[in-house]
Design a protein around this motif. Sequence first.
Motif: not given
Length: 220
Positions: A188-202
């Motif tokens: 119920n919590r999705f980690d994105v801490s290691d993704l680069s800054e920017g816009i993503y499609l979920v």
Amino acid sequence: MALFFTITVSAQLSITVDPVSISATGPATSTDIGAYTQIINTSADTIELLWSRTVQSMEHEWTTWICDLNNCYLPNIEASPANRPNVLAPGAALTFSVHVGPAGVDGEADIQVQFFTAANPSNILGTLQSHFETGTSSVSDPGNTALRIFPNPTTSYFQLSDQAGIAKVVIYTMVGSKMREYDATQNNRFDVSDLSEGIYLVRLLDAKQTVMKTVRLSKR
């Protein structure tokens, strides 16, 4: 007598549409069912790309619209404005999407998009074929306005306001590269801490791998 000839070589413009055939399914109650592709400038020159849309078949009650590099256009816009081309440098790519709004009516739609330049509209550089369909579903519709991602923007993680009916959460870059996939039935919590800054499609998928909704996520 010497004869001289001047040969003018025009630049050969080319693009790759990947994939060239896209499809999406969702509940008839959804307000937005989108299908996505990537367009890459494979030539050595900058391209000012335009498009035109042809609805080959679609339920009368449905609406359809296009999103390109510049805008998401209203359903009545059947071609990109000549003064707003999609400018692609050599090797550059853009995410292009076709959308439908079923308005509560089950059915199917086939929509074709052709790509060209203002300077030579008769030279079709690429063609995209899209197919959409709906079906009766017992899953509660996560395409409603109540479903959201929070926090958004985020720096480390996000959650869904409602996970009912969602089996997988998949994150893509804006040019279609898959970055992460999560089992929504276990998290119920999705980690994105290691993704680069920017816009993503979920993309939110149900148990049948149907894309129920696509949401933009801002990572800071």
